[in-house]
Design a protein around this motif. Structure first.
Motif, PDB file in Angstrom:
ATOM      1  N   TYR A  82      54.137  39.793  36.646  1.00 18.12           N
ATOM      2  CA  TYR A  82      54.246  40.426  37.972  1.00 18.12           C
ATOM      3  C   TYR A  82      55.163  41.656  37.920  1.00 18.12           C
ATOM      4  O   TYR A  82      54.797  42.742  38.392  1.00 18.12           O
ATOM      5  CB  TYR A  82      54.771  39.418  38.985  1.00 18.12           C
ATOM      6  CG  TYR A  82      55.081  40.037  40.333  1.00 18.12           C
ATOM      7  CD1 TYR A  82      54.064  40.328  41.238  1.00 18.12           C
ATOM      8  CD2 TYR A  82      56.395  40.344  40.697  1.00 18.12           C
ATOM      9  CE1 TYR A  82      54.338  40.914  42.471  1.00 18.12           C
ATOM     10  CE2 TYR A  82      56.686  40.925  41.920  1.00 18.12           C
ATOM     11  CZ  TYR A  82      55.649  41.211  42.802  1.00 18.12           C
ATOM     12  OH  TYR A  82      55.939  41.803  44.016  1.00 18.12           O
ATOM     13  N   ASP A  83      56.338  41.489  37.338  1.00 19.07           N
ATOM     14  CA  ASP A  83      57.320  42.585  37.336  1.00 19.07           C
ATOM     15  C   ASP A  83      56.801  43.799  36.574  1.00 19.07           C
ATOM     16  O   ASP A  83      56.951  44.944  37.039  1.00 19.07           O
ATOM     17  CB  ASP A  83      58.628  42.102  36.711  1.00 19.07           C
ATOM     18  CG  ASP A  83      59.343  41.075  37.579  1.00 19.07           C
ATOM     19  OD1 ASP A  83      59.060  41.025  38.794  1.00 19.07           O
ATOM     20  OD2 ASP A  83      60.163  40.312  37.029  1.00 19.07           O
ATOM     21  N   HIS A  85      53.754  44.643  36.024  1.00 21.58           N
ATOM     22  CA  HIS A  85      52.623  45.260  36.718  1.00 21.58           C
ATOM     23  C   HIS A  85      53.107  46.122  37.887  1.00 21.58           C
ATOM     24  O   HIS A  85      52.478  47.135  38.228  1.00 21.58           O
ATOM     25  CB  HIS A  85      51.669  44.171  37.215  1.00 21.58           C
ATOM     26  CG  HIS A  85      50.447  44.712  37.893  1.00 21.58           C
ATOM     27  ND1 HIS A  85      49.532  45.530  37.253  1.00 21.58           N
ATOM     28  CD2 HIS A  85      49.993  44.565  39.178  1.00 21.58           C
ATOM     29  CE1 HIS A  85      48.562  45.854  38.085  1.00 21.58           C
ATOM     30  NE2 HIS A  85      48.820  45.281  39.271  1.00 21.58           N
ATOM     31  N   GLN A  86      54.219  45.725  38.475  1.00 19.74           N
ATOM     32  CA  GLN A  86      54.762  46.503  39.589  1.00 19.74           C
ATOM     33  C   GLN A  86      55.532  47.730  39.119  1.00 19.74           C
ATOM     34  O   GLN A  86      55.632  48.723  39.852  1.00 19.74           O
ATOM     35  CB  GLN A  86      55.689  45.616  40.439  1.00 19.74           C
ATOM     36  CG  GLN A  86      54.995  44.406  41.066  1.00 19.74           C
ATOM     37  CD  GLN A  86      53.862  44.800  41.987  1.00 19.74           C
ATOM     38  OE1 GLN A  86      54.010  45.712  42.814  1.00 19.74           O
ATOM     39  NE2 GLN A  86      52.716  44.127  41.860  1.00 19.74           N
ATOM     40  N   GLU A  88      56.433  51.191  37.352  1.00 21.13           N
ATOM     41  CA  GLU A  88      55.630  52.398  37.152  1.00 21.13           C
ATOM     42  C   GLU A  88      56.360  53.395  36.269  1.00 21.13           C
ATOM     43  O   GLU A  88      57.588  53.472  36.268  1.00 21.13           O
ATOM     44  CB  GLU A  88      55.309  53.047  38.501  1.00 21.13           C
ATOM     45  CG  GLU A  88      54.449  52.207  39.431  1.00 21.13           C
ATOM     46  CD  GLU A  88      54.147  52.920  40.728  1.00 21.13           C
ATOM     47  OE1 GLU A  88      54.753  54.001  40.957  1.00 21.13           O
ATOM     48  OE2 GLU A  88      53.321  52.420  41.512  1.00 21.13           O
ATOM     49  N   ARG A  94      51.070  52.442  35.780  1.00 21.47           N
ATOM     50  CA  ARG A  94      51.747  51.144  35.740  1.00 21.47           C
ATOM     51  C   ARG A  94      52.138  50.784  34.301  1.00 21.47           C
ATOM     52  O   ARG A  94      51.398  51.062  33.362  1.00 21.47           O
ATOM     53  CB  ARG A  94      50.868  50.058  36.337  1.00 21.47           C
ATOM     54  CG  ARG A  94      50.627  50.233  37.825  1.00 21.47           C
ATOM     55  CD  ARG A  94      49.893  49.048  38.404  1.00 21.47           C
ATOM     56  NE  ARG A  94      49.620  49.227  39.826  1.00 21.47           N
ATOM     57  CZ  ARG A  94      50.473  48.944  40.806  1.00 21.47           C
ATOM     58  NH1 ARG A  94      51.667  48.449  40.499  1.00 21.47           N
ATOM     59  NH2 ARG A  94      50.148  49.136  42.067  1.00 21.47           N
ATOM     60  N   LYS A 103      53.860  37.594  43.833  1.00 26.05           N
ATOM     61  CA  LYS A 103      55.134  37.185  43.263  1.00 26.05           C
ATOM     62  C   LYS A 103      55.140  35.673  43.085  1.00 26.05           C
ATOM     63  O   LYS A 103      55.000  34.936  44.066  1.00 26.05           O
ATOM     64  CB  LYS A 103      56.271  37.625  44.172  1.00 26.05           C
ATOM     65  CG  LYS A 103      57.637  37.575  43.524  1.00 26.05           C
ATOM     66  CD  LYS A 103      58.681  38.221  44.428  1.00 26.05           C
ATOM     67  CE  LYS A 103      60.032  38.266  43.730  1.00 26.05           C
ATOM     68  NZ  LYS A 103      61.065  38.918  44.571  1.00 26.05           N
TER      69      LYS A 103
END
Length: 681
Positions: A82-83, A85-86, A88, A94, A103
């Motif tokens: 998750y982290d 992918h978030q 940038e 990404r 999350k």
């Protein structure tokens, strides 16, 4: 993408990430972004049963549960998905193009709580039996202290002589190969058939010794090489039958051999080295077999040959490997580090210039620790210093060839390498077999796992400070992030029962040493114990009866010697009323020593304190260290006061026997002889 603290952590996470992808395939999920909250809930239900349950290769009811730590590793990976992918890049792309869209946990604490609720109890490493651990550690210390210098000296001699012998072998006339011998002989016999006068004779027989000298070889091949023997025998037949009575087939056969071997290209064997011959010559020069000067159980001697083989294992190669293992065992046991932390130790791991004594420096790698990957220095005993110095010497050549700074390098017949976990485990097993590790209570030979050494340190610490007196100090030495983990280590594995049994054995041992071997006892309790032994000798007579009386009285009164930093606290129901620590707390019938009031001052004047002459060297060394500390220019006031107090305490306990007052009689006296005396300070 993720920080990998140590090789085992990295490998474990890669395996778990592959398990997650296998779970996705089993669920027909092709992308991380396709995972839904429903799928995530299904994963959390199955994860407690391990990889096979996740991938569907085993039913959940048949699977065995995994630990909370292993489950938490899975949760961390989902959080990473998750982290990352978030996150940038500066151009808007990404960091992880395909990742988790939701999350998984709102807070880190939620993941930890769920992992603990789902997982099995952590800390499943078996606790090593006390007698096995002490046997192995005692043997390792003997190897490091007693045998290490001789093994290193023998190894250096062998390395020096090997270079000399190797140079001599290179300079010698090389031994040609079999093909080269056949070629030379074929050419020589071809010439002899054309010019018979060239045939070297001894009487009427071909002289093989002269023939060997003529073609530049040693004689043995002309007796053992089947081709040479055949050609010489046929030449002898031709000589013995000059009238042509030799069969045409035999003559043709000789000509075929001559033609074939004469056409073989000449082979140069210049500089060819035969390690077996060099090893034999080196062994003779350093006078193997070598028996050593120390005679101990599980010793390395005699060293018979240089290299190990299926026929001979008492070799310099084998004992060098075992010395490496003994040094590893000493460092792992006394420093109580995780296996990967031990193996990642670097060669400059010692600080020897501090007045209070040597320090051992390495890194903590476990990522739950707040100082992961940061070096920390901890006090270490002299035997750890000796073990590290041995490893420095054993791995010097390997570090030079590989450019590595690691302490635990392996220099072996196949080259040089950094030791890995498999090497450490295999060498530990081999060392235990060599020293004859004792069997456990079931009669099975115990296989020591490296992590068990870490747990044994906890046992020893717990015995010394009695279950929880200073677990913060233990936590700091183990470099654990959570005190709960330290408490679990210190209170699990039947430590309470083991502690009681060990204290009983220790009590009888100290009493018998004082009664029969003249061990000098002191402290508030020592003189009474010696007087009690004198009375018992008069009453019971022979030594064997005295020993039995000692054991019976120990059991009857449940007398236990509880180790503390200043000696032993003698404890029983009748001795409890004299405990200085309990009196300060106002407890009239304490169940054991009161930890909050145990100090050098309190215990030093307690009538239950027992010390003996074996403690004197420790206190003299401690006094010398504190005096050296006090002599450091510009020492901070707080350190100066601590050093002065340390000197006072060291002097007090070094001379405890001469300053103790008379106390109460000992339980070994009969009930009619025992009198209740008032408490004395």
């Amino acid at each position: 993408m993720m920080r990998l603290e140590g090789r085992s952590t990295g490998v474990g996470r890669v395996r778990k990430l592959l398990t997650i992808t296998d779970w996705m395939l089993a669920q027909k999920i092709l992308r991380f972004s396709d995972i839904t909250p429903v799928d995530w809930d299904d994963f959390k239900v199955r994860v407690k049963w391990g990889a096979k349950a996740l991938t569907g290769s085993r039913e959940v009811t048949d699977a065995e549960g995994i630990t909370a730590e292993a489950i938490l590793e899975y949760f961390r990976l989902f959080q990473h998905l998750y982290d990352f992918h978030q996150a940038e890049f500066t151009d808007g792309g990404r960091l992880l193009p395909d990742g988790l869209l939701f999350k998984p946990f709102s807070a880190k604490e939620d993941a930890i709580s769920l992992a603990r609720a789902l997982g099995e109890e952590t800390g499943k490493t078996k606790t090593i039996p006390t007698h096995v651990a002490l046997y192995a550690l005692n043997a390792a210390i003997e190897w490091v202290v007693e045998h290490g210098p001789e093994i290193l000296s023998l190894r250096e001699q062998a390395a020096h002589e090997w270079l000399l012998v190797e140079r001599e072998h290179t300079d010698r006339v090389p031994r040609p190969s079999s093909s080269e011998v056949n070629r030379r002989l074929a050419n020589a016999i071809g010439d002899m058939l054309e010019s018979p006068e060239k045939i070297p004779l001894y009487g009427s027989t071909i002289s093989r010794t002269s023939l060997a000298a003529q073609i530049g070889i040693s004689p043995p091949p002309l007796y053992s090489n089947s081709v040479c023997v055949e050609m010489i025998d046929m030449l002898q037949d031709i000589m013995d039958n000059p009238e042509g009575s030799v069969s045409p087939g035999k003559r043709d056969r000789l000509l075929v051999l001559i033609k074939h071997w004469s056409s073989v290209p000449a082979q140069s064997s210049a500089g060819k080295i035969y390690p077996a011959r060099i090893a034999r010559d080196v062994a003779e020069r350093i006078r193997l077999p070598f028996t050593g000067s120390k005679r101990t159980k599980g010793e390395p001697w005699p060293v018979k040959v240089l290299g190990s083989s299926i026929h001979e294992r008492r070799s310099l190669e084998a004992v060098t490997n075992h010395l490496w293992t003994a040094s590893f065992l000493v460092i792992a046991a006394f420093m109580a580090d995780r296996l990967e932390e031990v193996l990642e130790t670097e060669v400059d791991c010692l600080i020897l210039d501090r007045p209070e004594g040597p320090y051992f420096v390495n890194k903590a790698w476990k990522d739950t620790h707040t100082e992961s990957g940061i070096e920390s220095a901890r006090p270490c005993p002299e035997v750890v210093v000796k073990a590290a110095e041995i490893l420095r010497k054993l791995g010097a050549q390997a570090r030079e060839e590989t450019g590595s700074a690691k302490l635990f390098m392996c220099d072996h017949r196949h080259g040089c390498s950094v030791a890995d976990e498999t090497t450490a485990r295999k060498r530990l097993d081999a060392f235990c077999q060599w020293i004859g590790i004792p069997a456990d209570e079931t009669g099975e030979l115990w296989s020591i796992a490296p992590h068990q050494l870490r747990r044994f340190f906890v046992q020893a610490f717990t015995w010394q400070y009695e279950l929880g007196v200073d677990l913060l100090a233990l936590k700091q030495h183990l470099r654990q992030a959570d005190l709960e983990t330290t408490i679990r280590y210190a209170t699990s594995a039947l430590l309470g029962e083991m502690l009681n049994e060990e204290e009983k054995a220790l009590t009888v041992f100290i009493m018998e040493k004082a009664a029969f071997d003249g061990l000098e006892l002191s402290g508030g309790y020592g003189e009474h114990l010696l007087r009690a032994f004198s009375r018992l000798r008069v009453r019971v007579g022979p030594p064997e009866k005295l020993a039995e009386a000692i054991r019976k009285h120990q059991e009857k009164h449940n007398i236990l010697l509880k180790p503390n930093p200043w000696g032993y606290c003698v404890w029983s129901l009748s001795r409890a009323r004299f405990a200085e620590c309990a009196r300060r707390e106002g407890i009239t019938a304490p169940a054991g020593p009161v930890a909050a009031h145990r100090s050098s001052r309190t215990c030093g004047k307690c009538l239950n304190l027992l010390t003996h002459s074996g403690f004197a060297p420790f206190w003299r060394t401690a006094q010398a260290r504190f005096e050296a500390m006090l002599a450091v220019p510009g020492i901070p006031p707080v350190c100066s006061r601590a050093a002065q107090e340390g000197i006072t305490i060291s002097r007090r306990f070094a001379h405890a026997g001469s300053r103790q007052k008379e106390g109460t009689p000992h339980e070994l006296e009969t009930e009619s002889e025992t009198a209740k005396e008032p408490h004395q300070d």
